[in-house]
Design an enzyme around this catalytic site. Structure first.
Site, PDB file in Angstrom:
ATOM      1  N   CYS A 174      50.200  53.507  42.255  1.00  0.00           N
ATOM      2  CA  CYS A 174      49.478  53.836  41.023  1.00  0.00           C
ATOM      3  C   CYS A 174      50.351  54.762  40.167  1.00  0.00           C
ATOM      4  O   CYS A 174      50.696  55.855  40.601  1.00  0.00           O
ATOM      5  CB  CYS A 174      48.139  54.520  41.316  1.00  0.00           C
ATOM      6  SG  CYS A 174      47.286  54.952  39.776  1.00  0.00           S
ATOM      7  N   ILE A 223      43.983  54.998  33.727  1.00  0.00           N
ATOM      8  CA  ILE A 223      42.646  55.322  34.252  1.00  0.00           C
ATOM      9  C   ILE A 223      42.729  56.558  35.153  1.00  0.00           C
ATOM     10  O   ILE A 223      41.881  57.435  35.083  1.00  0.00           O
ATOM     11  CB  ILE A 223      42.053  54.127  35.054  1.00  0.00           C
ATOM     12  CG1 ILE A 223      42.057  52.827  34.212  1.00  0.00           C
ATOM     13  CG2 ILE A 223      40.647  54.459  35.566  1.00  0.00           C
ATOM     14  CD1 ILE A 223      41.160  52.812  33.024  1.00  0.00           C
ATOM     15  N   GLY A 224      43.760  56.614  35.966  1.00  0.00           N
ATOM     16  CA  GLY A 224      43.908  57.786  36.838  1.00  0.00           C
ATOM     17  C   GLY A 224      42.998  57.754  38.057  1.00  0.00           C
ATOM     18  O   GLY A 224      42.568  58.794  38.552  1.00  0.00           O
ATOM     19  N   ASN A 265      47.278  51.315  48.448  1.00  0.00           N
ATOM     20  CA  ASN A 265      47.829  51.425  47.101  1.00  0.00           C
ATOM     21  C   ASN A 265      48.840  52.571  47.102  1.00  0.00           C
ATOM     22  O   ASN A 265      48.454  53.735  47.089  1.00  0.00           O
ATOM     23  CB  ASN A 265      46.668  51.665  46.125  1.00  0.00           C
ATOM     24  CG  ASN A 265      47.126  51.912  44.701  1.00  0.00           C
ATOM     25  OD1 ASN A 265      48.313  51.850  44.399  1.00  0.00           O
ATOM     26  ND2 ASN A 265      46.177  52.193  43.831  1.00  0.00           N
ATOM     27  N   GLY A 301      49.055  42.512  32.361  1.00  0.00           N
ATOM     28  CA  GLY A 301      48.759  41.364  31.503  1.00  0.00           C
ATOM     29  C   GLY A 301      49.935  40.402  31.378  1.00  0.00           C
ATOM     30  O   GLY A 301      50.999  40.628  31.980  1.00  0.00           O
ATOM     31  N   THR A 307      51.177  47.841  38.213  1.00  0.00           N
ATOM     32  CA  THR A 307      51.608  47.858  36.807  1.00  0.00           C
ATOM     33  C   THR A 307      53.005  48.483  36.664  1.00  0.00           C
ATOM     34  O   THR A 307      53.460  49.236  37.524  1.00  0.00           O
ATOM     35  CB  THR A 307      50.617  48.681  35.974  1.00  0.00           C
ATOM     36  OG1 THR A 307      50.404  49.933  36.617  1.00  0.00           O
ATOM     37  CG2 THR A 307      49.293  47.953  35.834  1.00  0.00           C
ATOM     38  N   ASN A 315      47.241  50.982  30.694  1.00  0.00           N
ATOM     39  CA  ASN A 315      46.095  51.751  31.158  1.00  0.00           C
ATOM     40  C   ASN A 315      46.540  53.048  31.813  1.00  0.00           C
ATOM     41  O   ASN A 315      47.610  53.119  32.418  1.00  0.00           O
ATOM     42  CB  ASN A 315      45.204  50.925  32.108  1.00  0.00           C
ATOM     43  CG  ASN A 315      45.563  51.118  33.561  1.00  0.00           C
ATOM     44  OD1 ASN A 315      45.186  52.118  34.182  1.00  0.00           O
ATOM     45  ND2 ASN A 315      46.338  50.187  34.109  1.00  0.00           N
ATOM     46  N   LYS A 375      37.823  48.500  43.790  1.00  0.00           N
ATOM     47  CA  LYS A 375      38.505  49.602  43.110  1.00  0.00           C
ATOM     48  C   LYS A 375      39.081  50.553  44.161  1.00  0.00           C
ATOM     49  O   LYS A 375      38.447  50.817  45.190  1.00  0.00           O
ATOM     50  CB  LYS A 375      37.481  50.359  42.236  1.00  0.00           C
ATOM     51  CG  LYS A 375      37.996  51.644  41.620  1.00  0.00           C
ATOM     52  CD  LYS A 375      39.003  51.398  40.527  1.00  0.00           C
ATOM     53  CE  LYS A 375      39.717  52.671  40.075  1.00  0.00           C
ATOM     54  NZ  LYS A 375      40.856  52.399  39.175  1.00  0.00           N
TER      55      LYS A 375
HETATM   56  C1  LIG Z   1      42.328  49.077  33.981  1.00  0.00           C
HETATM   57  C2  LIG Z   1      43.127  48.860  35.224  1.00  0.00           C
HETATM   58  C3  LIG Z   1      42.798  49.554  36.384  1.00  0.00           C
HETATM   59  C4  LIG Z   1      43.523  49.353  37.551  1.00  0.00           C
HETATM   60  N1  LIG Z   1      43.177  50.034  38.685  1.00  0.00           N
HETATM   61  C5  LIG Z   1      43.836  49.783  39.854  1.00  0.00           C
HETATM   62  C6  LIG Z   1      43.424  50.391  41.063  1.00  0.00           C
HETATM   63  O1  LIG Z   1      42.457  51.140  41.137  1.00  0.00           O
HETATM   64  N2  LIG Z   1      44.145  50.110  42.195  1.00  0.00           N
HETATM   65  C7  LIG Z   1      45.219  49.247  42.182  1.00  0.00           C
HETATM   66  O2  LIG Z   1      45.823  49.034  43.243  1.00  0.00           O
HETATM   67  N3  LIG Z   1      45.611  48.641  41.051  1.00  0.00           N
HETATM   68  C8  LIG Z   1      44.950  48.881  39.891  1.00  0.00           C
HETATM   69  N4  LIG Z   1      45.326  48.239  38.746  1.00  0.00           N
HETATM   70  C9  LIG Z   1      46.440  47.263  38.795  1.00  0.00           C
HETATM   71  C10 LIG Z   1      45.911  45.844  38.943  1.00  0.00           C
HETATM   72  O3  LIG Z   1      45.208  45.665  40.151  1.00  0.00           O
HETATM   73  C11 LIG Z   1      47.075  44.811  38.877  1.00  0.00           C
HETATM   74  O4  LIG Z   1      47.898  44.973  40.010  1.00  0.00           O
HETATM   75  C12 LIG Z   1      47.922  44.974  37.636  1.00  0.00           C
HETATM   76  O5  LIG Z   1      47.106  45.229  36.508  1.00  0.00           O
HETATM   77  C13 LIG Z   1      48.785  43.750  37.345  1.00  0.00           C
HETATM   78  O6  LIG Z   1      48.016  42.580  37.279  1.00  0.00           O
HETATM   79  P1  LIG Z   1      47.420  41.994  35.895  1.00  0.00           P
HETATM   80  O7  LIG Z   1      48.583  41.804  34.958  1.00  0.00           O
HETATM   81  O8  LIG Z   1      46.780  40.698  36.312  1.00  0.00           O
HETATM   82  O9  LIG Z   1      46.448  42.971  35.378  1.00  0.00           O
HETATM   83  C14 LIG Z   1      44.617  48.434  37.562  1.00  0.00           C
HETATM   84  C15 LIG Z   1      44.933  47.735  36.387  1.00  0.00           C
HETATM   85  C16 LIG Z   1      44.207  47.930  35.229  1.00  0.00           C
HETATM   86  C17 LIG Z   1      44.575  47.135  33.996  1.00  0.00           C
END
Ligand SMILES: Cc1cc2nc3c(=O)[nH]c(=O)nc-3n(C[C@H](O)[C@H](O)[C@H](O)COP(=O)(O)O)c2cc1C
Length: 301
Positions: free
Chosen positions: A129, A71-72, A126, A214, A190, A69, A45
């Site tokens: 975000c 989350i922040g 990162n 997703g 995202t 999401n 994380k």
């Molecule tokens: C609930 C949630 C929390 C996330 N937290 C982080 C994070 O802390 N740091 C980060 O670089 N990406 C974060 N992401 C992004 C994911 O690592 C990923 O890059 C993104 O969701 C796209 O991939 P996916 O479609 O497989 O989820 C988060 C995504 C989700 C859904």
């Protein structure tokens, strides 16, 4: 026997499947489901200089084939991560990638300096975000990205990966990150998106915009890997809607060196394990010795 191994800069992974930052916590919850040492790596994380409580609820909202999401960046802060979480993560038996976020480029330097002395194999910066309030996130920014990578590069000798946003100056930010010393680029975080609650007539999220992930974003992320592959020299790590081994193969054929799985973990906690097994079978059945044979093959004429 085919080799599933991949080389990401100076780092060798036993296979190309990683858990994506923020969707696998610090790995402890998933330990109950499977032997995590089967994975190529886990991205922890994202952590910040000080602990963050994150955004007010709601933080998650399901959409067709996707998840929003907000989350922040809730996290315990760098010190607690290094002292309490990392030692437990180390026991999971795979490569650990720390993920860091800061408000200013200098924060990344301070965080990288702290991680430099720690037992992690790489650091993911990162810079993408979309859920951090009041920071005016506008997607990938080449100048900011370069400053962040330079600041971190000066503070650590560990491999630096840069996780880019899928909008804004994406190509320019990718090139800037590479120029400033990134060993790999993760594309992408995202996509900014939103939902409205029709019972209230108001946006679902306090920040209005949230991050979409997703299967809904898979073709969009695939497009970025395909477009960046011929333009950058460093390895690309794909992220966005990857939930099956077939998805992973598609991204490798577009040019990815490895893949990160996020939202898929919430639907099926075993999906990364199934992915590794599926990829092994894929290479075996086709008598392919390694990924190099098919990496980027979608570009060939
Ligand atoms: C609930 C949630 C929390 C996330 N937290 C982080 C994070 O802390 N740091 C980060 O670089 N990406 C974060 N992401 C992004 C994911 O690592 C990923 O890059 C993104 O969701 C796209 O991939 P996916 O479609 O497989 O989820 C988060 C995504 C989700 C859904």
């Amino acid at each position: 026997m085919p080799s599933l191994e991949v080389q990401i800069g100076s780092l060798r992974l036993k296979n190309p499947v990683m858990a994506a930052a923020g969707t696998f916590g610090f790995g402890q919850e998933y330990r109950e489901f499977f032997d995590i040492s089967a994975l190529g790596a886990i991205c922890a994380k994202t952590v910040t200089l000080r602990a963050r409580t994150g955004n007010p609820p709601p933080r998650l909202w399901e959409t067709p084939c996707g998840l929003l999401n907000s989350i922040g960046l809730e996290n315990p802060g760098i010190e607690t991560f290094l002292k309490e979480e990392l030692p437990k993560m180390r026991k999971l038996g795979t490569v650990i990638v720390a993920s860091i976020w800061g408000e200013e480029p200098g924060d990344y330097g301070a965080l990288a300096a702290a991680v430099d002395k720690a037992d992690v194999e790489a650091i993911e910066l990162n810079v993408s975000c979309p859920n951090v309030p009041g920071k005016g996130f506008v997607g990938a920014q080449a100048g900011f990205t370069a400053d962040v990578v330079r600041s971190a590069r000066a503070a650590t000798t560990k491999p630096l990966w840069v996780k880019l946003a899928p909008e804004g100056e994406v190509l320019a930010a990718a090139l800037a990150a590479q120029e400033a010393g990134a060993q790999a680029l993760c594309i992408a975080n995202t996509f900014r998106a939103m939902a409205i609650d029709i019972s209230t007539g108001r946006p679902v999220f306090a920040n209005v915009l949230a991050g979409l992930s997703g299967p809904a974003i898979k073709p969009l992320a695939l497009r970025w890997v395909y477009e960046l592959f011929p333009r950058v020299e460093v390895p690309l790590i794909a992220s966005g809607g990857i939930t099956t081994w077939q998805d992973a193969v598609e991204f490798i054929m577009a040019g990815a060196r490895a893949v990160q799985v996020g939202t898929g973990n919430f639907v099926d906690p075993l999906c990364t394990l199934t992915m590794v097994e599926g990829l092994k079978k894929f290479l075996e059945e086709r008598n392919l010795e390694c990924w190099e044979v098919i990496r980027g093959c979608a570009h060939r004429r």
